[in-house]
Design a protein around this motif. Structure first.
Motif, PDB file in Angstrom:
ATOM      1  N   TYR A  63       0.849  -1.198   0.000  1.00  0.00           N
ATOM      2  CA  TYR A  63       0.000   0.000   0.000  1.00  0.00           C
ATOM      3  C   TYR A  63       0.883   1.246   0.000  1.00  0.00           C
ATOM      4  CZ  TYR A  63      -3.362  -3.541   1.312  1.00  0.00           C
ATOM      5  OH  TYR A  63      -4.137  -4.681   1.328  1.00  0.00           O
ATOM      6  N   PRO A  64       1.480   1.572  -1.136  1.00  0.00           N
ATOM      7  CA  PRO A  64       2.410   2.719  -1.172  1.00  0.00           C
ATOM      8  C   PRO A  64       1.765   4.039  -0.770  1.00  0.00           C
ATOM      9  CG  PRO A  64       1.913   1.919  -3.391  1.00  0.00           C
ATOM     10  CD  PRO A  64       1.402   0.893  -2.442  1.00  0.00           C
ATOM     11  N   ASP A  65       0.471   4.217  -1.032  1.00  0.00           N
ATOM     12  CA  ASP A  65      -0.193   5.449  -0.602  1.00  0.00           C
ATOM     13  C   ASP A  65      -0.262   5.557   0.919  1.00  0.00           C
ATOM     14  OD1 ASP A  65      -0.547   6.319  -3.168  1.00  0.00           O
ATOM     15  OD2 ASP A  65      -2.657   5.742  -3.305  1.00  0.00           O
ATOM     16  N   GLY A  66      -0.068   4.436   1.594  1.00  0.00           N
ATOM     17  CA  GLY A  66      -0.078   4.451   3.051  1.00  0.00           C
ATOM     18  C   GLY A  66       1.082   5.220   3.653  1.00  0.00           C
ATOM     19  N   TRP A  67       2.140   5.441   2.869  1.00  0.00           N
ATOM     20  CA  TRP A  67       3.296   6.187   3.377  1.00  0.00           C
ATOM     21  C   TRP A  67       3.071   7.699   3.334  1.00  0.00           C
ATOM     22  CZ3 TRP A  67       5.631   2.624   5.801  1.00  0.00           C
ATOM     23  CH2 TRP A  67       5.924   1.385   5.240  1.00  0.00           C
ATOM     24  N   LYS A  68       2.094   8.143   2.576  1.00  0.00           N
ATOM     25  CA  LYS A  68       1.836   9.579   2.479  1.00  0.00           C
ATOM     26  C   LYS A  68       1.313  10.099   3.821  1.00  0.00           C
ATOM     27  CE  LYS A  68       0.707   9.271  -2.458  1.00  0.00           C
ATOM     28  NZ  LYS A  68      -0.375   9.419  -3.480  1.00  0.00           N
ATOM     29  N   GLU A  69       1.958  11.153   4.331  1.00  0.00           N
ATOM     30  CA  GLU A  69       1.591  11.752   5.615  1.00  0.00           C
ATOM     31  C   GLU A  69       1.667  10.753   6.762  1.00  0.00           C
ATOM     32  OE1 GLU A  69      -2.206  13.584   5.067  1.00  0.00           O
ATOM     33  OE2 GLU A  69      -1.419  15.126   3.723  1.00  0.00           O
ATOM     34  N   ASP A 261      -6.252   0.025   8.662  1.00  0.00           N
ATOM     35  CA  ASP A 261      -6.167   0.415   7.255  1.00  0.00           C
ATOM     36  C   ASP A 261      -4.936   1.302   7.034  1.00  0.00           C
ATOM     37  OD1 ASP A 261      -7.846   0.632   4.552  1.00  0.00           O
ATOM     38  OD2 ASP A 261      -6.933   2.582   4.970  1.00  0.00           O
ATOM     39  N   GLU A 262      -4.133   0.917   6.034  1.00  0.00           N
ATOM     40  CA  GLU A 262      -2.891   1.624   5.767  1.00  0.00           C
ATOM     41  C   GLU A 262      -3.114   3.025   5.205  1.00  0.00           C
ATOM     42  OE1 GLU A 262      -2.121  -2.699   5.893  1.00  0.00           O
ATOM     43  OE2 GLU A 262      -3.612  -1.449   4.895  1.00  0.00           O
ATOM     44  N   ASN A 263      -4.143   3.201   4.403  1.00  0.00           N
ATOM     45  CA  ASN A 263      -4.298   4.437   3.637  1.00  0.00           C
ATOM     46  C   ASN A 263      -5.120   5.512   4.329  1.00  0.00           C
ATOM     47  OD1 ASN A 263      -2.806   3.327   1.526  1.00  0.00           O
ATOM     48  ND2 ASN A 263      -4.628   2.565   0.458  1.00  0.00           N
ATOM     49  N   LEU A 264      -6.273   5.142   4.885  1.00  0.00           N
ATOM     50  CA  LEU A 264      -7.233   6.130   5.372  1.00  0.00           C
ATOM     51  C   LEU A 264      -6.937   6.543   6.811  1.00  0.00           C
ATOM     52  CD1 LEU A 264     -10.548   4.689   3.891  1.00  0.00           C
ATOM     53  CD2 LEU A 264      -9.223   6.641   3.070  1.00  0.00           C
ATOM     54  N   PRO A 265      -6.840   7.823   7.103  1.00  0.00           N
ATOM     55  CA  PRO A 265      -6.533   8.306   8.461  1.00  0.00           C
ATOM     56  C   PRO A 265      -7.789   8.508   9.303  1.00  0.00           C
ATOM     57  CG  PRO A 265      -6.472  10.147   6.950  1.00  0.00           C
ATOM     58  CD  PRO A 265      -6.805   8.923   6.111  1.00  0.00           C
ATOM     59  N   TYR A 266      -8.607   7.472   9.371  1.00  0.00           N
ATOM     60  CA  TYR A 266      -9.870   7.552  10.106  1.00  0.00           C
ATOM     61  C   TYR A 266     -10.207   6.191  10.701  1.00  0.00           C
ATOM     62  CZ  TYR A 266     -10.407  11.653   7.080  1.00  0.00           C
ATOM     63  OH  TYR A 266     -10.199  12.833   6.408  1.00  0.00           O
ATOM     64  N   ASN A 267     -11.083   6.210  11.714  1.00  0.00           N
ATOM     65  CA  ASN A 267     -11.735   4.994  12.191  1.00  0.00           C
ATOM     66  C   ASN A 267     -13.092   4.889  11.497  1.00  0.00           C
ATOM     67  OD1 ASN A 267      -9.929   4.042  14.456  1.00  0.00           O
ATOM     68  ND2 ASN A 267     -10.313   6.140  15.138  1.00  0.00           N
ATOM     69  N   PHE A 268     -13.404   3.702  10.987  1.00  0.00           N
ATOM     70  CA  PHE A 268     -14.668   3.548  10.287  1.00  0.00           C
ATOM     71  C   PHE A 268     -15.107   2.089  10.283  1.00  0.00           C
ATOM     72  CE2 PHE A 268     -11.254   3.181   7.190  1.00  0.00           C
ATOM     73  CZ  PHE A 268     -11.627   2.135   6.359  1.00  0.00           C
ATOM     74  N   LEU A 269     -16.363   1.893   9.942  1.00  0.00           N
ATOM     75  CA  LEU A 269     -16.943   0.551   9.829  1.00  0.00           C
ATOM     76  C   LEU A 269     -17.269   0.249   8.379  1.00  0.00           C
ATOM     77  CD1 LEU A 269     -19.433   0.679  12.833  1.00  0.00           C
ATOM     78  CD2 LEU A 269     -17.441  -0.830  12.674  1.00  0.00           C
ATOM     79  N   ALA A 270     -16.964  -0.967   7.956  1.00  0.00           N
ATOM     80  CA  ALA A 270     -17.414  -1.470   6.660  1.00  0.00           C
ATOM     81  C   ALA A 270     -18.484  -2.516   6.937  1.00  0.00           C
ATOM     82  CB  ALA A 270     -16.246  -2.078   5.881  1.00  0.00           C
ATOM     83  N   GLY A 271     -19.672  -2.296   6.407  1.00  0.00           N
ATOM     84  CA  GLY A 271     -20.792  -3.177   6.696  1.00  0.00           C
ATOM     85  C   GLY A 271     -20.936  -4.309   5.703  1.00  0.00           C
ATOM     86  N   CYS A 272     -22.077  -4.977   5.773  1.00  0.00           N
ATOM     87  CA  CYS A 272     -22.323  -6.158   4.930  1.00  0.00           C
ATOM     88  C   CYS A 272     -23.494  -5.900   3.984  1.00  0.00           C
ATOM     89  CB  CYS A 272     -22.594  -7.376   5.800  1.00  0.00           C
ATOM     90  SG  CYS A 272     -23.915  -7.150   7.020  1.00  0.00           S
ATOM     91  N   GLU A 273     -23.598  -4.654   3.498  1.00  0.00           N
ATOM     92  CA  GLU A 273     -24.740  -4.276   2.657  1.00  0.00           C
ATOM     93  C   GLU A 273     -24.875  -5.115   1.385  1.00  0.00           C
ATOM     94  OE1 GLU A 273     -23.479  -0.530   4.902  1.00  0.00           O
ATOM     95  OE2 GLU A 273     -22.513  -2.248   3.922  1.00  0.00           O
ATOM     96  N   GLY A 274     -23.755  -5.666   0.914  1.00  0.00           N
ATOM     97  CA  GLY A 274     -23.791  -6.379  -0.359  1.00  0.00           C
ATOM     98  C   GLY A 274     -24.130  -7.852  -0.276  1.00  0.00           C
ATOM     99  N   VAL A 275     -24.343  -8.386   0.931  1.00  0.00           N
ATOM    100  CA  VAL A 275     -24.647  -9.816   1.026  1.00  0.00           C
ATOM    101  C   VAL A 275     -26.104 -10.057   0.644  1.00  0.00           C
ATOM    102  CG1 VAL A 275     -22.885 -10.133   2.811  1.00  0.00           C
ATOM    103  CG2 VAL A 275     -25.269  -9.779   3.483  1.00  0.00           C
ATOM    104  N   PRO A 276     -26.415 -11.218   0.061  1.00  0.00           N
ATOM    105  CA  PRO A 276     -27.786 -11.485  -0.411  1.00  0.00           C
ATOM    106  C   PRO A 276     -28.856 -11.383   0.661  1.00  0.00           C
ATOM    107  CG  PRO A 276     -26.247 -13.052  -1.386  1.00  0.00           C
ATOM    108  CD  PRO A 276     -25.468 -12.266  -0.384  1.00  0.00           C
ATOM    109  N   CYS A 277     -28.542 -11.703   1.922  1.00  0.00           N
ATOM    110  CA  CYS A 277     -29.568 -11.720   2.971  1.00  0.00           C
ATOM    111  C   CYS A 277     -29.812 -10.346   3.587  1.00  0.00           C
ATOM    112  CB  CYS A 277     -29.199 -12.718   4.069  1.00  0.00           C
ATOM    113  SG  CYS A 277     -27.811 -12.194   5.108  1.00  0.00           S
ATOM    114  N   TYR A 278     -29.048  -9.342   3.206  1.00  0.00           N
ATOM    115  CA  TYR A 278     -29.148  -8.025   3.836  1.00  0.00           C
ATOM    116  C   TYR A 278     -30.538  -7.434   3.630  1.00  0.00           C
ATOM    117  CZ  TYR A 278     -27.531  -3.437   5.454  1.00  0.00           C
ATOM    118  OH  TYR A 278     -27.352  -2.278   6.159  1.00  0.00           O
ATOM    119  N   ASP A 279     -31.153  -6.968   4.715  1.00  0.00           N
ATOM    120  CA  ASP A 279     -32.516  -6.432   4.627  1.00  0.00           C
ATOM    121  C   ASP A 279     -32.686  -5.253   5.581  1.00  0.00           C
ATOM    122  OD1 ASP A 279     -32.729  -7.565   7.157  1.00  0.00           O
ATOM    123  OD2 ASP A 279     -33.930  -9.270   6.495  1.00  0.00           O
ATOM    124  N   GLU A 280     -33.927  -4.838   5.805  1.00  0.00           N
ATOM    125  CA  GLU A 280     -34.206  -3.680   6.648  1.00  0.00           C
ATOM    126  C   GLU A 280     -33.770  -3.895   8.094  1.00  0.00           C
ATOM    127  OE1 GLU A 280     -38.276  -2.617   6.302  1.00  0.00           O
ATOM    128  OE2 GLU A 280     -38.139  -2.052   4.174  1.00  0.00           O
TER     129      GLU A 280
END
Length: 376
Positions: A63-69, A261-280
Protein backbone atom coordinates in the motif's frame (compact mmCIF):
# COMPACT_ATOMS: atom_id res chain seq x y z
CA UNK A 1 26.24 1.17 14.91
CA UNK A 2 24.15 -1.96 14.47
CA UNK A 3 20.62 -2.79 13.30
CA UNK A 4 18.78 -6.01 14.09
CA UNK A 5 15.30 -7.46 13.61
CA UNK A 6 16.07 -10.82 15.17
CA UNK A 7 13.14 -10.86 17.59
CA UNK A 8 9.37 -11.40 17.77
CA UNK A 9 7.67 -9.57 14.84
CA UNK A 10 11.01 -8.20 13.64
CA UNK A 11 11.26 -7.29 9.97
CA UNK A 12 14.04 -5.45 8.16
CA UNK A 13 17.01 -6.19 5.91
CA UNK A 14 20.10 -4.00 6.17
CA UNK A 15 21.52 -3.00 2.79
CA UNK A 16 24.08 -0.52 4.07
CA UNK A 17 24.81 0.84 7.55
CA UNK A 18 28.32 2.31 7.41
CA UNK A 19 27.38 5.91 8.17
CA UNK A 20 24.67 7.16 10.52
CA UNK A 21 23.69 9.76 7.94
CA UNK A 22 23.16 7.22 5.14
CA UNK A 23 21.55 3.95 6.25
CA UNK A 24 19.74 1.86 3.61
CA UNK A 25 17.13 -0.70 4.58
CA UNK A 26 14.53 -2.91 2.91
CA UNK A 27 11.36 -4.49 4.28
CA UNK A 28 11.15 -8.26 3.84
CA UNK A 29 8.18 -9.79 2.04
CA UNK A 30 5.74 -12.04 3.87
CA UNK A 31 6.83 -15.67 3.48
CA UNK A 32 5.57 -17.14 0.18
CA UNK A 33 3.83 -13.85 -0.60
CA UNK A 34 4.48 -10.50 -2.28
CA UNK A 35 2.84 -8.53 0.55
CA UNK A 36 5.06 -6.31 2.67
CA UNK A 37 4.76 -3.10 4.66
CA UNK A 38 5.25 -3.99 8.31
CA UNK A 39 8.70 -3.19 9.71
CA UNK A 40 10.11 -3.52 13.22
CA UNK A 41 13.81 -3.21 14.05
CA UNK A 42 16.26 -2.07 16.71
CA UNK A 43 19.01 0.50 16.15
CA UNK A 44 22.17 0.72 18.24
CA UNK A 45 24.05 3.97 17.72
CA UNK A 46 25.82 6.97 19.16
CA UNK A 47 23.86 9.24 21.49
CA UNK A 48 23.43 12.75 20.10
CA UNK A 49 23.93 11.66 16.49
CA UNK A 50 21.18 11.99 13.89
CA UNK A 51 20.50 8.70 12.15
CA UNK A 52 18.98 8.83 8.68
CA UNK A 53 17.39 5.52 7.63
CA UNK A 54 15.99 5.07 4.14
CA UNK A 55 13.65 2.18 3.33
CA UNK A 56 14.47 1.87 -0.34
CA UNK A 57 11.63 -0.48 -1.37
CA UNK A 58 8.77 1.45 0.29
CA UNK A 59 7.32 2.55 -3.06
CA UNK A 60 6.79 -1.08 -4.13
CA UNK A 61 5.05 -2.15 -0.92
CA UNK A 62 1.50 -3.45 -0.66
CA UNK A 63 0.00 0.00 0.00
CA UNK A 64 2.41 2.72 -1.17
CA UNK A 65 -0.19 5.45 -0.60
CA UNK A 66 -0.08 4.45 3.05
CA UNK A 67 3.30 6.19 3.38
CA UNK A 68 1.84 9.58 2.48
CA UNK A 69 1.59 11.75 5.61
CA UNK A 70 2.76 8.76 7.64
CA UNK A 71 5.22 8.92 10.55
CA UNK A 72 7.01 5.87 11.95
CA UNK A 73 6.78 5.02 15.66
CA UNK A 74 9.77 4.55 17.95
CA UNK A 75 10.40 3.57 21.56
CA UNK A 76 13.31 3.52 23.98
CA UNK A 77 11.53 1.36 26.57
CA UNK A 78 9.06 -0.64 24.39
CA UNK A 79 6.21 0.85 26.43
CA UNK A 80 5.88 4.43 25.15
CA UNK A 81 5.87 4.64 21.35
CA UNK A 82 6.12 8.10 19.81
CA UNK A 83 6.12 9.39 16.24
CA UNK A 84 9.41 10.38 14.59
CA UNK A 85 10.26 12.52 11.55
CA UNK A 86 9.41 10.58 8.40
CA UNK A 87 9.38 11.56 4.72
CA UNK A 88 8.14 9.79 1.60
CA UNK A 89 9.18 10.84 -1.91
CA UNK A 90 7.03 8.38 -3.83
CA UNK A 91 9.73 5.71 -3.89
CA UNK A 92 11.63 5.74 -0.63
CA UNK A 93 10.66 6.25 3.00
CA UNK A 94 13.21 8.16 5.10
CA UNK A 95 13.18 8.14 8.91
CA UNK A 96 15.31 10.65 10.83
CA UNK A 97 16.03 10.65 14.53
CA UNK A 98 18.77 11.83 16.88
CA UNK A 99 19.41 9.21 19.53
CA UNK A 100 18.89 10.21 23.16
CA UNK A 101 19.88 6.76 24.42
CA UNK A 102 22.12 4.03 23.03
CA UNK A 103 19.39 1.96 21.39
CA UNK A 104 15.92 2.56 19.98
CA UNK A 105 13.17 0.43 18.44
CA UNK A 106 11.32 1.51 15.30
CA UNK A 107 8.10 0.01 13.94
CA UNK A 108 5.28 0.55 11.46
CA UNK A 109 2.85 0.70 14.39
CA UNK A 110 3.10 -0.08 18.10
CA UNK A 111 3.80 -3.83 18.21
CA UNK A 112 1.65 -6.26 20.14
CA UNK A 113 4.04 -9.07 21.03
CA UNK A 114 3.20 -12.76 21.14
CA UNK A 115 4.32 -12.71 24.78
CA UNK A 116 1.76 -9.98 25.52
CA UNK A 117 -0.85 -11.98 23.62
CA UNK A 118 -0.18 -14.98 25.86
CA UNK A 119 -0.34 -12.74 28.94
CA UNK A 120 -3.67 -11.31 27.78
CA UNK A 121 -5.22 -14.74 27.32
CA UNK A 122 -4.01 -15.99 30.70
CA UNK A 123 -5.11 -12.75 32.41
CA UNK A 124 -8.60 -13.10 30.98
CA UNK A 125 -8.73 -16.75 32.02
CA UNK A 126 -8.48 -15.67 35.67
CA UNK A 127 -11.99 -14.22 35.52
CA UNK A 128 -14.88 -16.41 36.62
CA UNK A 129 -16.72 -15.01 33.59
CA UNK A 130 -14.26 -16.54 31.11
CA UNK A 131 -13.80 -19.97 29.62
CA UNK A 132 -10.57 -20.36 27.66
CA UNK A 133 -10.86 -22.79 24.74
CA UNK A 134 -8.08 -24.11 22.54
CA UNK A 135 -9.46 -24.34 18.99
CA UNK A 136 -6.41 -25.98 17.42
CA UNK A 137 -2.88 -25.33 16.23
CA UNK A 138 -1.54 -23.07 13.50
CA UNK A 139 0.82 -24.27 10.80
CA UNK A 140 3.79 -23.16 12.93
CA UNK A 141 2.32 -24.99 15.93
CA UNK A 142 0.96 -22.01 17.86
CA UNK A 143 -2.32 -22.01 19.79
CA UNK A 144 -5.56 -20.66 18.38
CA UNK A 145 -7.15 -19.18 21.49
CA UNK A 146 -10.84 -18.47 22.02
CA UNK A 147 -12.16 -16.62 25.07
CA UNK A 148 -15.82 -17.29 25.92
CA UNK A 149 -17.16 -14.51 28.14
CA UNK A 150 -20.44 -15.12 29.93
CA UNK A 151 -22.40 -18.26 30.68
CA UNK A 152 -23.33 -20.02 27.40
CA UNK A 153 -27.05 -20.53 26.91
CA UNK A 154 -29.12 -21.24 23.78
CA UNK A 155 -31.38 -18.28 24.49
CA UNK A 156 -28.52 -15.78 24.75
CA UNK A 157 -27.21 -13.80 21.81
CA UNK A 158 -23.83 -14.90 20.45
CA UNK A 159 -21.44 -12.00 19.83
CA UNK A 160 -18.23 -12.90 18.01
CA UNK A 161 -15.13 -10.70 17.80
CA UNK A 162 -12.02 -11.62 15.82
CA UNK A 163 -8.88 -9.52 15.48
CA UNK A 164 -5.65 -9.37 13.57
CA UNK A 165 -6.36 -11.62 10.62
CA UNK A 166 -3.72 -9.40 9.07
CA UNK A 167 -0.86 -9.66 11.58
CA UNK A 168 0.74 -6.29 10.82
CA UNK A 169 -2.47 -4.60 11.97
CA UNK A 170 -1.38 -4.76 15.60
CA UNK A 171 -3.83 -2.02 16.64
CA UNK A 172 -6.52 -4.70 16.36
CA UNK A 173 -5.20 -6.65 19.34
CA UNK A 174 -4.76 -3.46 21.35
CA UNK A 175 -8.46 -2.87 20.61
CA UNK A 176 -9.30 -6.34 21.95
CA UNK A 177 -7.35 -5.60 25.12
CA UNK A 178 -9.63 -2.61 25.72
CA UNK A 179 -12.74 -4.62 24.91
CA UNK A 180 -11.79 -7.39 27.34
CA UNK A 181 -10.81 -4.96 30.08
CA UNK A 182 -14.27 -3.44 30.01
CA UNK A 183 -16.21 -6.68 29.64
CA UNK A 184 -14.39 -8.16 32.63
CA UNK A 185 -14.79 -5.09 34.85
CA UNK A 186 -17.13 -6.17 37.64
CA UNK A 187 -18.06 -2.54 38.32
CA UNK A 188 -19.04 -1.66 34.75
CA UNK A 189 -22.83 -1.67 34.63
CA UNK A 190 -23.03 -1.83 30.84
CA UNK A 191 -20.82 -4.92 30.71
CA UNK A 192 -22.68 -6.62 33.55
CA UNK A 193 -26.05 -6.00 31.88
CA UNK A 194 -24.78 -7.19 28.51
CA UNK A 195 -23.53 -10.48 29.93
CA UNK A 196 -26.95 -11.29 31.39
CA UNK A 197 -28.36 -11.98 27.93
CA UNK A 198 -25.31 -12.22 25.67
CA UNK A 199 -22.19 -14.35 25.38
CA UNK A 200 -19.02 -12.99 23.78
CA UNK A 201 -16.68 -15.19 21.78
CA UNK A 202 -13.36 -13.40 21.31
CA UNK A 203 -10.34 -14.47 19.24
CA UNK A 204 -7.66 -11.91 20.19
CA UNK A 205 -5.23 -12.93 17.44
CA UNK A 206 -6.38 -14.79 14.33
CA UNK A 207 -2.86 -14.96 12.91
CA UNK A 208 -0.20 -15.65 15.57
CA UNK A 209 2.23 -17.15 13.03
CA UNK A 210 2.23 -14.06 10.83
CA UNK A 211 2.49 -11.86 13.91
CA UNK A 212 5.67 -13.55 15.16
CA UNK A 213 7.17 -13.78 11.66
CA UNK A 214 6.81 -10.03 11.13
CA UNK A 215 4.29 -10.36 8.29
CA UNK A 216 1.97 -7.63 7.11
CA UNK A 217 -0.98 -9.59 5.80
CA UNK A 218 -0.50 -13.37 5.64
CA UNK A 219 0.00 -16.49 7.71
CA UNK A 220 2.94 -18.92 7.73
CA UNK A 221 2.36 -20.08 4.14
CA UNK A 222 1.46 -16.74 2.60
CA UNK A 223 -2.32 -17.04 2.85
CA UNK A 224 -4.43 -13.90 3.29
CA UNK A 225 -6.86 -15.21 5.90
CA UNK A 226 -9.47 -12.58 5.08
CA UNK A 227 -10.02 -14.20 1.68
CA UNK A 228 -10.55 -17.72 3.07
CA UNK A 229 -13.96 -17.57 4.72
CA UNK A 230 -15.92 -19.33 1.99
CA UNK A 231 -13.91 -22.57 1.98
CA UNK A 232 -11.02 -22.55 4.50
CA UNK A 233 -8.66 -25.54 4.59
CA UNK A 234 -6.34 -27.05 7.17
CA UNK A 235 -3.50 -26.88 4.63
CA UNK A 236 -3.74 -23.14 3.84
CA UNK A 237 -5.91 -21.50 6.48
CA UNK A 238 -6.41 -23.63 9.61
CA UNK A 239 -6.94 -20.43 11.62
CA UNK A 240 -10.16 -19.64 9.74
CA UNK A 241 -11.14 -23.32 9.54
CA UNK A 242 -11.13 -23.70 13.34
CA UNK A 243 -12.89 -20.41 14.05
CA UNK A 244 -15.60 -20.96 11.45
CA UNK A 245 -16.26 -24.45 12.83
CA UNK A 246 -16.63 -22.98 16.33
CA UNK A 247 -19.01 -20.35 14.97
CA UNK A 248 -21.05 -23.10 13.35
CA UNK A 249 -21.40 -24.81 16.72
CA UNK A 250 -22.53 -21.70 18.60
CA UNK A 251 -24.28 -19.58 15.97
CA UNK A 252 -23.62 -15.86 15.51
CA UNK A 253 -25.93 -12.90 16.17
CA UNK A 254 -23.35 -10.11 15.85
CA UNK A 255 -19.86 -10.25 14.38
CA UNK A 256 -17.04 -7.70 14.58
CA UNK A 257 -13.80 -8.27 12.69
CA UNK A 258 -11.09 -5.82 13.82
CA UNK A 259 -8.49 -4.44 11.38
CA UNK A 260 -6.22 -1.52 10.52
CA UNK A 261 -6.17 0.42 7.26
CA UNK A 262 -2.89 1.62 5.77
CA UNK A 263 -4.30 4.44 3.64
CA UNK A 264 -7.23 6.13 5.37
CA UNK A 265 -6.53 8.31 8.46
CA UNK A 266 -9.87 7.55 10.11
CA UNK A 267 -11.73 4.99 12.19
CA UNK A 268 -14.67 3.55 10.29
CA UNK A 269 -16.94 0.55 9.83
CA UNK A 270 -17.41 -1.47 6.66
CA UNK A 271 -20.79 -3.18 6.70
CA UNK A 272 -22.32 -6.16 4.93
CA UNK A 273 -24.74 -4.28 2.66
CA UNK A 274 -23.79 -6.38 -0.36
CA UNK A 275 -24.65 -9.82 1.03
CA UNK A 276 -27.79 -11.49 -0.41
CA UNK A 277 -29.57 -11.72 2.97
CA UNK A 278 -29.15 -8.03 3.84
CA UNK A 279 -32.52 -6.43 4.63
CA UNK A 280 -34.21 -3.68 6.65
CA UNK A 281 -33.39 -5.42 9.92
CA UNK A 282 -29.66 -5.31 9.19
CA UNK A 283 -29.95 -1.72 8.03
CA UNK A 284 -31.79 -0.64 11.18
CA UNK A 285 -29.33 -2.37 13.48
CA UNK A 286 -26.34 -0.97 11.61
CA UNK A 287 -27.71 2.56 11.85
CA UNK A 288 -28.22 2.25 15.62
CA UNK A 289 -24.74 0.82 16.11
CA UNK A 290 -23.09 3.66 14.18
CA UNK A 291 -25.23 6.39 15.77
CA UNK A 292 -24.32 5.16 19.24
CA UNK A 293 -20.61 5.06 18.47
CA UNK A 294 -20.79 8.56 16.99
CA UNK A 295 -22.48 9.81 20.13
CA UNK A 296 -19.96 8.40 22.60
CA UNK A 297 -16.59 9.00 20.93
CA UNK A 298 -15.13 11.66 18.58
CA UNK A 299 -12.69 9.02 17.35
CA UNK A 300 -15.39 7.50 15.11
CA UNK A 301 -16.88 8.92 11.92
CA UNK A 302 -19.03 7.79 8.96
CA UNK A 303 -18.00 10.19 6.17
CA UNK A 304 -14.88 8.34 5.08
CA UNK A 305 -14.56 4.61 4.44
CA UNK A 306 -14.80 1.92 1.79
CA UNK A 307 -17.23 2.02 -1.10
CA UNK A 308 -20.42 0.18 -0.19
CA UNK A 309 -21.03 -3.04 -2.13
CA UNK A 310 -24.05 -3.12 -4.40
CA UNK A 311 -26.85 -5.48 -3.30
CA UNK A 312 -25.86 -9.10 -3.87
CA UNK A 313 -22.30 -8.25 -4.95
CA UNK A 314 -20.39 -8.72 -1.69
CA UNK A 315 -17.19 -10.77 -1.72
CA UNK A 316 -18.19 -13.79 0.36
CA UNK A 317 -14.59 -14.87 0.95
CA UNK A 318 -14.19 -11.87 3.31
CA UNK A 319 -14.96 -12.59 6.96
CA UNK A 320 -17.67 -10.04 7.75
CA UNK A 321 -19.56 -10.77 4.52
CA UNK A 322 -19.24 -14.53 4.85
CA UNK A 323 -20.41 -14.58 8.46
CA UNK A 324 -23.27 -12.14 7.83
CA UNK A 325 -24.58 -14.34 5.02
CA UNK A 326 -24.01 -17.71 6.69
CA UNK A 327 -25.71 -16.71 9.97
CA UNK A 328 -28.02 -13.95 8.69
CA UNK A 329 -26.57 -11.60 11.30
CA UNK A 330 -25.26 -8.07 11.63
CA UNK A 331 -21.53 -7.98 10.83
CA UNK A 332 -18.91 -5.26 10.52
CA UNK A 333 -15.27 -4.89 9.65
CA UNK A 334 -13.88 -2.19 11.92
CA UNK A 335 -10.86 -0.33 10.57
CA UNK A 336 -8.38 1.85 12.48
CA UNK A 337 -5.60 3.98 10.97
CA UNK A 338 -1.84 3.37 10.94
CA UNK A 339 -1.34 7.12 10.63
CA UNK A 340 -3.53 9.32 12.82
CA UNK A 341 -7.18 10.17 13.17
CA UNK A 342 -7.31 13.19 10.84
CA UNK A 343 -10.40 14.46 12.69
CA UNK A 344 -8.57 14.50 16.01
CA UNK A 345 -4.81 14.59 15.30
CA UNK A 346 -2.08 14.03 17.88
CA UNK A 347 1.30 15.22 16.61
CA UNK A 348 3.31 13.29 19.22
CA UNK A 349 1.61 9.90 19.11
CA UNK A 350 -0.77 9.80 16.12
CA UNK A 351 -3.24 6.94 16.28
CA UNK A 352 -1.80 4.86 19.10
CA UNK A 353 -2.10 1.71 21.14
CA UNK A 354 -3.81 3.63 23.95
CA UNK A 355 -6.39 5.12 21.59
CA UNK A 356 -7.03 1.66 20.15
CA UNK A 357 -7.57 0.29 23.66
CA UNK A 358 -10.06 3.07 24.41
CA UNK A 359 -12.00 2.44 21.20
CA UNK A 360 -12.18 -1.23 22.14
CA UNK A 361 -13.75 -0.25 25.46
CA UNK A 362 -16.11 2.21 23.77
CA UNK A 363 -17.43 -0.39 21.33
CA UNK A 364 -19.13 -2.17 24.25
CA UNK A 365 -21.65 0.68 24.44
CA UNK A 366 -22.50 0.32 20.75
CA UNK A 367 -23.00 -3.42 21.21
CA UNK A 368 -25.26 -2.66 24.17
CA UNK A 369 -27.40 -0.37 21.99
CA UNK A 370 -28.28 -3.17 19.55
CA UNK A 371 -28.03 -6.29 21.70
CA UNK A 372 -31.70 -6.60 22.64
CA UNK A 373 -32.80 -6.42 18.98
CA UNK A 374 -30.29 -8.69 17.26
CA UNK A 375 -32.89 -11.38 16.48
CA UNK A 376 -35.93 -9.14 15.85
Amino acid sequence: MFITANFDSGNIDVIRADEASDIELQIRRDHQSDFYQWFHFKLYGEVGTEHVMTITNAGESAYPDGWKEYAAVASYDRETWFRVATEYDGKQLTIRHTLEQESLYFAYFTPYSYERHQDLVQWAQQSSLVEHRLLGQTLDGRDMNLLVIGEPDEQKHKIWVTARQHPGESMAEWFVEGLLSRLLDDEDGTARKLLQNNVFYVVPNMNPDGSVRGHLRTNAVGTNLNREWETPTLEKSPEVYYVLNAMQETGVDLYLDIHGDENLPYNFLAGCEGVPCYDERHERLAATFKETLLAITPEFQVEHGYEVDAPGEANLTIASNAVAQRFNCLAFTLEMPFKDNANLPDEDFGWSANRSVQLGADIVSAVYAVANNLRD
